[in-house]
Scaffold this motif. Structure first.
Motif, PDB file in Angstrom:
ATOM      1  N   SER A  59       0.818  -1.212   0.000  1.00 38.96           N
ATOM      2  CA  SER A  59       0.000   0.000   0.000  1.00 38.96           C
ATOM      3  C   SER A  59       0.852   1.263   0.000  1.00 38.96           C
ATOM      4  CB  SER A  59      -0.938   0.015   1.210  1.00 38.96           C
ATOM      5  OG  SER A  59      -1.848  -1.063   1.138  1.00 38.96           O
ATOM      6  N   ALA A  63       0.605   4.140  -2.770  1.00 37.04           N
ATOM      7  CA  ALA A  63       0.353   5.526  -2.375  1.00 37.04           C
ATOM      8  C   ALA A  63       1.412   6.460  -2.945  1.00 37.04           C
ATOM      9  CB  ALA A  63       0.302   5.634  -0.848  1.00 37.04           C
ATOM     10  N   LEU A  66       0.710   6.922  -6.642  1.00 31.15           N
ATOM     11  CA  LEU A  66      -0.467   7.777  -6.833  1.00 31.15           C
ATOM     12  C   LEU A  66      -0.164   9.238  -6.512  1.00 31.15           C
ATOM     13  CD1 LEU A  66      -3.268   5.476  -5.379  1.00 31.15           C
ATOM     14  CD2 LEU A  66      -2.929   6.092  -7.776  1.00 31.15           C
ATOM     15  N   ASN A  85     -10.962  -2.604 -11.330  1.00 31.02           N
ATOM     16  CA  ASN A  85     -10.216  -3.143 -10.195  1.00 31.02           C
ATOM     17  C   ASN A  85     -10.344  -4.665 -10.217  1.00 31.02           C
ATOM     18  OD1 ASN A  85      -9.085  -0.869  -8.801  1.00 31.02           O
ATOM     19  ND2 ASN A  85     -11.159  -0.283  -8.211  1.00 31.02           N
ATOM     20  N   ALA A 113      -7.658  -2.405  -0.008  1.00 31.33           N
ATOM     21  CA  ALA A 113      -6.967  -1.111   0.012  1.00 31.33           C
ATOM     22  C   ALA A 113      -6.655  -0.620  -1.401  1.00 31.33           C
ATOM     23  CB  ALA A 113      -5.686  -1.206   0.842  1.00 31.33           C
ATOM     24  N   ALA A 114      -6.084  -1.474  -2.234  1.00 31.50           N
ATOM     25  CA  ALA A 114      -5.701  -1.035  -3.581  1.00 31.50           C
ATOM     26  C   ALA A 114      -6.900  -0.574  -4.411  1.00 31.50           C
ATOM     27  CB  ALA A 114      -4.933  -2.143  -4.301  1.00 31.50           C
ATOM     28  N   MET A 117      -8.118   2.792  -3.016  1.00 32.51           N
ATOM     29  CA  MET A 117      -7.150   3.857  -3.285  1.00 32.51           C
ATOM     30  C   MET A 117      -7.212   4.289  -4.750  1.00 32.51           C
ATOM     31  SD  MET A 117      -3.990   2.231  -1.093  1.00 32.51           S
ATOM     32  CE  MET A 117      -2.738   3.461  -1.510  1.00 32.51           C
ATOM     33  N   LEU A 118      -7.275   3.319  -5.648  1.00 31.58           N
ATOM     34  CA  LEU A 118      -7.321   3.647  -7.075  1.00 31.58           C
ATOM     35  C   LEU A 118      -8.617   4.367  -7.431  1.00 31.58           C
ATOM     36  CD1 LEU A 118      -5.799   0.339  -8.474  1.00 31.58           C
ATOM     37  CD2 LEU A 118      -4.798   2.628  -8.726  1.00 31.58           C
ATOM     38  N   ALA A 120     -10.469   6.291  -5.469  1.00 33.51           N
ATOM     39  CA  ALA A 120     -10.391   7.664  -4.978  1.00 33.51           C
ATOM     40  C   ALA A 120      -9.474   8.505  -5.861  1.00 33.51           C
ATOM     41  CB  ALA A 120      -9.895   7.676  -3.534  1.00 33.51           C
ATOM     42  N   ALA A 121      -8.354   7.912  -6.282  1.00 35.39           N
ATOM     43  CA  ALA A 121      -7.408   8.644  -7.122  1.00 35.39           C
ATOM     44  C   ALA A 121      -8.011   8.992  -8.472  1.00 35.39           C
ATOM     45  CB  ALA A 121      -6.133   7.819  -7.303  1.00 35.39           C
ATOM     46  N   HIS A 170     -18.617  -0.850  -0.534  1.00 32.65           N
ATOM     47  CA  HIS A 170     -17.982   0.391  -1.000  1.00 32.65           C
ATOM     48  C   HIS A 170     -18.754   0.951  -2.182  1.00 32.65           C
ATOM     49  CE1 HIS A 170     -14.919   2.624  -3.462  1.00 32.65           C
ATOM     50  NE2 HIS A 170     -14.692   3.174  -2.288  1.00 32.65           N
TER      51      HIS A 170
END
Length: 255
Positions: A59, A63, A66, A85, A113-114, A117-118, A120-121, A170
């Motif tokens: 992670s 991060a 990103l 994803n 997590a991945a 995170m992706l 949100a990015a 999610h």
């Protein structure tokens, strides 16, 4: 498809490779994220495939990537951005007493997590690229590859079931956020004939009591070919109704 770009995690093999290949065949440039590249796709599609070698179980490394400009540079100029994803892991398999703590942490990192995170990015970088600009990033679509295991418990798969269920919820919560220009869906693709199925068949009954049932499905031709699954999955991803329901099953959509 002019103006569309895609990001696919876990594109180096299995369903991820098939999804990336299907998108590329339709003229959609793909950015692939995986621990290794896909030489076959790269040779066939040239610079329409960009690849980043990245361990999605790390992670901190994700991060850091990103936080750089690479994702924004890739998205720049697109009117539609697709995030698939796909990367995931079954490990650790087995009942709770057999689960290694580090393997649990890695499973959660890869499977939860991945993707989060992706997602949100993509929402953030797309908004930044499109700000004050005409004709850019009007449509952002996030597709989580979920599983029937998110909706039904399986002995030996507590981590896998929990992490896939996290993707489902999610997607539900993100839909409630109602972010303009952003659609999301967690889609169960069915039982696909990938290396993950081989991993299941190679497991012990102690770790996965339903092993023989999955072996019988493979022997009787009951598994979906990755290419066929990818074709229907991409059809769904590009459909105008994508994201209307936050959680879906590809098998039901194909009926």
């Amino acid at each position: 498809m002019k103006g569309t770009k895609a990001i696919v995690s876990g594109h180096s093999r299995g369903l991820g490779a098939a999804i990336a290949g299907e998108l590329l065949e339709r003229g959609i440039p793909v950015l692939g994220l995986a621990r290794r590249g896909n030489a076959e796709l790269a040779a066939e599609h040239g610079d329409r495939l960009a690849e980043v070698v990245l361990d999605l179980g790390d992670s901190a490394a994700l991060a850091a990537w990103l936080a750089g400009s690479a994702l924004g540079d890739w998205v720049a100029g697109a009117e539609q951005v697709l995030l698939v994803n796909n990367a995931g892991t079954l490990q650790p398999m087995g009942p709770l007493p057999l689960q290694d703590a580090a393997a649990v942490a890695r499973g959660v990192a890869v499977n939860v997590a991945a993707p989060l995170m992706l997602a949100a990015a993509i929402a953030q970088v797309s908004a930044a690229v499109g700000e004050g600009t005409t004709g850019q990033v009007r449509d952002r679509r996030v597709l989580h590859i979920s599983s029937g295991a998110a909706r039904k418990p399986y002995a030996g798969w507590s981590v896998y079931c929990a992490t896939k269920a996290a993707l489902d919820h999610h997607a539900r919560a993100v839909q409630v956020d109602a972010t303009p220009g952003l659609r999301i869906c967690a889609l169960a693709p069915g039982v696909v004939d990938t290396a993950m199925q081989g991993e299941i068949r190679a497991s012990t009954l102690e770790r996965f009591p339903l092993r023989d049932r999955f072996a019988e499905m493979q022997a009787s031709g009951g598994l979906i070919a990755p290419a066929e699954c990818a074709m229907h999955l991409v059809d769904f991803l590009l459909d105008e109704d994508f994201g209307r329901e936050p959680v879906a099953d590809l098998r039901e959509l194909m009926r």
